[in-house]
Design a protein around this motif. Structure first.
Motif, short mmCIF file in Angstrom:
data_model
loop_
_atom_site.label_atom_id
_atom_site.label_comp_id
_atom_site.label_asym_id
_atom_site.label_seq_id
_atom_site.Cartn_x
_atom_site.Cartn_y
_atom_site.Cartn_z
N PHE A 46 -69.26 53.78 63.65
CA PHE A 46 -70.60 53.42 63.17
C PHE A 46 -71.02 52.05 63.70
O PHE A 46 -72.21 51.82 63.98
N GLN A 49 -72.35 52.73 66.98
CA GLN A 49 -73.65 53.42 66.85
C GLN A 49 -74.79 52.41 66.62
O GLN A 49 -75.84 52.49 67.24
N GLY A 55 -78.14 53.68 65.46
CA GLY A 55 -78.11 53.61 64.00
C GLY A 55 -78.68 52.29 63.52
O GLY A 55 -78.94 51.38 64.32
N CYS B 68 -74.17 61.42 64.60
CA CYS B 68 -73.45 60.78 65.71
C CYS B 68 -72.09 61.48 65.82
O CYS B 68 -71.34 61.53 64.85
N GLU B 79 -70.80 61.59 62.01
CA GLU B 79 -71.36 60.69 60.99
C GLU B 79 -72.87 60.84 60.98
O GLU B 79 -73.47 61.25 61.97
N GLU B 82 -76.27 56.54 58.83
CA GLU B 82 -75.95 55.41 57.94
C GLU B 82 -74.45 55.20 57.82
O GLU B 82 -73.99 54.48 56.94
N GLY B 83 -73.70 55.85 58.66
CA GLY B 83 -72.26 55.60 58.69
C GLY B 83 -71.43 56.46 57.75
O GLY B 83 -70.23 56.25 57.63
#
Lengths: 96, 151
Positions: A46, A49, A55, B68, B79, B82-83
């Motif tokens: 993340f 990302q 993100g 993702c 994911e 927002e993770g």
């Protein structure tokens, strides 16, 4: 004839936010994996990302990101808002 | 002097540990999501360690990342933007199906949120809105718990 296709502004700004976060992380001396560990993520993906501009740092974890990167949370959130929600940022902080 | 730009003879090598076959499966999953309108486009990136990522992007104007897909070691991780980890999958064979399932869950979760918000709105303004929303509300009230269970 060459047709230029501009990237949407929101994508451009998110990429700028990602680049800024990457600089902060480098200054803090953290790898993506180390930052993910500090933030309590199971995977470091993340972080990538977000830094790649796809993100966004969720609002509820902005403070944690700020502290992990050695930044002051209020200024950190305000700066990120200028990328993620530029119009709201303008209304809140530029008074026009 | 020639002005012709020489293109590379072949595609750049994939990062270590990432098989061309795997990448094709990931891209196939993303392409089908775009084809059925669950995503607007997909893009490719790479982590600091060279692990490739495929990003499924939502609708304009924001083009937020909705899924993702990464490969970490031998594991695929899906994911949201927002993770939140939605899927951890060791087998690339099931990846396409998993990605589409994750998208459907996301859509159901969004619908459930809308339905619940609408229900709250109705309760607050029941007397004023009853005549206008009667039939629609009845359907949504029945639908919301089912959607929430799917999410």
């Amino acid at each position: 004839m060459q047709i230029a296709r501009a990237e949407p502004q929101s994508k451009v700004l998110r990429k700028q936010a990602g680049a800024w976060l990457k600089v902060l992380r480098a200054r803090a001396g953290l790898s993506q994996i180390q930052l993910a560990e500090v933030l309590g993520f199971k995977y470091y993906t993340f972080v990538s990302q977000v830094e790649n501009g796809f993100g966004r740092v969720p609002i509820e974890s902005m403070e944690a990101w700020a502290r992990a990167l050695g930044a002051e949370p209020s200024g950190f959130a305000r700066h990120l808002l200028s990328y993620y929600e530029p119009e709201l940022h303008r209304l809140l902080f530029k008074g026009k | 002097m020639s002005k012709v730009v020489k293109f590379p003879d072949r595609a750049p090598p994939l990062p270590e540990g990432w098989q061309a076959d795997d990448m094709q499966k990931v891209i196939a999953a993303c392409s089908s999501a775009v084809a059925v309108g669950e995503a607007s486009t997909w893009e490719i990136g790479v982590t600091e360690l060279g692990d490739p990522q495929v990003y499924l992007m939502g609708s304009p104007p924001d083009y937020n990342c909705i899924l993702c897909i990464s490969r970490v070691g031998r594991r695929f991780v899906i994911e949201d933007g927002e993770g939140h980890v939605l899927v951890e999958q060791d087998s690339p064979r099931q990846l396409a199906e998993q990605a589409l399932t994750a998208l459907r869950r996301r859509k159901a979760a969004l619908l459930a949120k809308v339905a619940v918000a609408w229900h709250a709105f109705r309760e607050a303004f029941e007397e004023k809105t009853e005549a206008l929303t009667g039939e629609t509300m009845e359907a949504l009230v029945h639908l919301a718990p089912q959607l929430a269970a799917l999410a």
